[in-house]
Design an enzyme around this catalytic site. Structure first.
Site, mmCIF file in Angstrom:
data_model
loop_
_atom_site.group_PDB
_atom_site.id
_atom_site.type_symbol
_atom_site.label_atom_id
_atom_site.label_comp_id
_atom_site.label_asym_id
_atom_site.label_seq_id
_atom_site.Cartn_x
_atom_site.Cartn_y
_atom_site.Cartn_z
ATOM 1 N N GLY A 184 -7.701 11.718 22.017
ATOM 2 C CA GLY A 184 -8.243 12.531 20.930
ATOM 3 C C GLY A 184 -9.578 12.034 20.415
ATOM 4 C CB SER A 230 -13.055 15.748 21.034
ATOM 5 O OG SER A 230 -12.093 16.143 20.073
ATOM 6 N NE ARG A 231 -11.619 18.427 16.508
ATOM 7 C CZ ARG A 231 -11.146 19.489 15.883
ATOM 8 N NH1 ARG A 231 -11.902 20.149 15.032
ATOM 9 N NH2 ARG A 231 -9.913 19.905 16.105
ATOM 10 C CB THR A 280 -16.945 17.753 21.205
ATOM 11 O OG1 THR A 280 -16.971 16.317 21.354
ATOM 12 C CG2 THR A 280 -15.641 18.172 20.573
ATOM 13 C CB SER A 302 -0.084 9.032 8.691
ATOM 14 O OG SER A 302 -0.294 9.605 7.417
ATOM 15 C CE1 TYR A 333 -0.296 14.158 11.356
ATOM 16 C CE2 TYR A 333 0.312 12.964 9.354
ATOM 17 C CZ TYR A 333 -0.532 13.160 10.426
ATOM 18 O OH TYR A 333 -1.624 12.327 10.578
ATOM 19 C CB ALA A 350 9.517 13.212 11.151
#
Length: 250
Positions: free
Chosen positions: A19, A21-22, A47, A147, A160, A162
């Protein structure tokens, strides 16, 4: 314990970042390059920023369009990236999708999609990386981007949360399974400007900011230095989840 495990794990030399790309992922890619590491990164959509990095730094950056839920595509990407960059000895699990509804209003299909992307596919990617790294480098480092949601409750983010809590639990177990050959840790950011935090709305974000001792939300620039230390420094941290939230969860 053997002499092998008593010596420090070397700094990462080639990092796979999912992940990238940004947003936070792109910040982590750029930061790893600044440390002198080669970087392989993928996202569903490559991207222009990643295309430019790959063009400007041939032999140092390898990018690809991969859906993380496609296990065969994961394995093919690792093989192609290693052929271009050399053995990969570090992994940052950053790719994830968010949630934008209370559980009561979230369809079973959407719950399954969040779990498949954030938890199952991430563990499958970690397995593929470890099999590669064990064969090619023998030692290395793994960082999960989880998180603060996995530690505290926030309305609208049940599935999310979990997945992120599940990754923290897997991280601790994996640190034991690898017997010192890999340092395995998590960084657990608080809310920062992203698609996920925008889901919470202005009022909830204002409440979170007001209750945060530092008085401000986290920025990607706050997270990159912590990931950097886990990838490149001899911290001897292993099996730990480092919360980066300005003290909001204390």
């Amino acid at each position: 314990m053997s002499d092998f495990t008593q010596t420090p794990i070397p700094a990462a030399s080639c990092v796979l970042i999912s992940g990238g790309s940004r947003g936070l992922g792109l910040s982590l890619v750029e930061d790893a390059l600044k440390q002198g590491a080669k970087v392989a990164t993928f996202a569903r959509t490559v991207t222009p920023e990643l295309e430019k990095l790959a063009a400007d730094r041939p032999g140092e950056v390898f990018v690809g369009s991969v859906d993380i839920t496609d296990a065969k595509a994961q394995t093919a990407f690792i093989k192609a990236a290693a052929a271009e960059l050399g053995p990969i000895d570090a992994l940052v699990n950053n790719a994830a999708i968010g949630q934008d509804s209370m559980l009561l209003h979230t369809s079973p299909e959407r719950i399954g999609q969040i779990i498949e992307t954030n938890l199952t596919a991430t563990l499958v990617l970690t397995r593929a990386f470890l099999r590669h790294a064990m064969a090619k480098a023998g030692r290395g480092r793994v960082v999960f981007v989880t998180s603060v949601c996995g530690q505290r409750g926030y309305a609208g983010l049940s599935a999310y949360s979990a997945t992120k809590g599940g990754l923290d639990a897997a991280m601790r177990t994996l640190a034991r399974e690898m017997h010192g050959r890999f340092l395995v840790n998590s960084v657990a950011p608080g809310f920062f400007a992203s698609e996920m935090s925008s889901v919470l709305g202005t009022e909830q974000l204002s409440t979170i900011t007001r209750r945060t001792p530092s008085g401000r939300l986290v920025e990607p620039e706050n997270i990159a230095p912590v990931v950097r230390s886990l990838l490149f420094e001899d911290t001897n941290l292993n099996g730990q989840s480092l919360t980066i939230d300005g003290g909001g969860s204390i």
